[in-house]
Design a protein around this motif. Structure first.
Motif, PDB file in Angstrom:
ATOM      1  N   ARG A 108       0.780  -0.962  -0.280  1.00 54.29           N
ATOM      2  CA  ARG A 108      -0.545   0.374   0.063  1.00 54.29           C
ATOM      3  C   ARG A 108       1.250   1.064  -0.315  1.00 54.29           C
ATOM      4  O   ARG A 108       0.604   2.630  -0.502  1.00 54.29           O
TER       5      ARG A 108
ATOM      6  N   THR B 249       2.425   1.459  -3.548  1.00 54.89           N
ATOM      7  CA  THR B 249       1.232   2.101  -4.159  1.00 54.89           C
ATOM      8  C   THR B 249       0.816   3.669  -4.131  1.00 54.89           C
ATOM      9  O   THR B 249       0.269   4.172  -5.220  1.00 54.89           O
ATOM     10  N   GLU B 250       0.573   3.621  -3.227  1.00 51.62           N
ATOM     11  CA  GLU B 250      -0.587   5.702  -2.771  1.00 51.62           C
ATOM     12  C   GLU B 250       1.089   5.932  -2.118  1.00 51.62           C
ATOM     13  O   GLU B 250       0.189   7.085  -1.821  1.00 51.62           O
TER      14      GLU B 250
ATOM     15  N   VAL C  31       4.964   6.979  -5.899  1.00 46.20           N
ATOM     16  CA  VAL C  31       3.195   7.124  -7.122  1.00 46.20           C
ATOM     17  C   VAL C  31       3.605   8.432  -7.630  1.00 46.20           C
ATOM     18  O   VAL C  31       4.079   9.823  -7.387  1.00 46.20           O
TER      19      VAL C  31
END
Length: 147
Positions: free
Chosen positions: A139, A142-143, A147
């Motif tokens: 997470r 990806t977040e 990013v």
């Protein structure tokens, strides 16, 4: 409080991303894999496995090297039959570096070694913590700030 966590994560990432940290890990993972596969060529194999066929210039940022460094290491891997060069269909002057079947098998073994090394280092963690860490790390990647 939030800045404290941010500093703690930043410090941990600093250690994780250090070239010497990566080099030590790559040296451990490639031990006994043959003359062509070592801590210097590991980033080329790993990057090609992640990205697919690429020119040396395009692969350089993913491997953390310059184009000439990629080319030198790729020559060793090519001589060992782990990669081959193919004409770049979009640029006649360039060639693409491509994993051979032998190269793909080598990468699969390296990934298995890495997964086993990571799993062994987490053996002392309480049950479920490793899965929670993996989920949160994914997470974060990806977040989070990458990013």
């Amino acid at each position: 409080m939030e800045n404290e966590v941010g500093h703690e994560i930043a410090d941990a990432l600093g250690i994780l991303l250090k070239r010497t940290t990566r080099t030590q890990l790559h040296k451990h993972l490639t031990e006994g894999m043959g003359k062509a596969v070592d801590e210097l060529t590991y980033p080329i194999l790993s990057a090609l496995a992640r990205t697919g066929p690429r020119s040396a210039a395009d692969l350089a940022p993913d491997a953390g090297l310059d184009r000439s460094g990629v080319t030198r290491r790729a020559s060793r891997l090519e001589a060992a039959g782990l990669i081959r060069r193919e004409p770049d269909p979009t640029d006649r002057r360039a060639s693409l570096l491509v994993l051979t079947d032998k190269g793909e098998h080598t990468v699969a073994e390296l990934r298995e070694r890495l997964a086993a090394h990571i799993a062994a280092s987490l053996n002392s963690w309480p049950p479920g913590d490793a899965q929670t860490f993996a989920r949160h790390l994914r997470r974060f990647i990806t977040e989070g700030p990458f990013v």
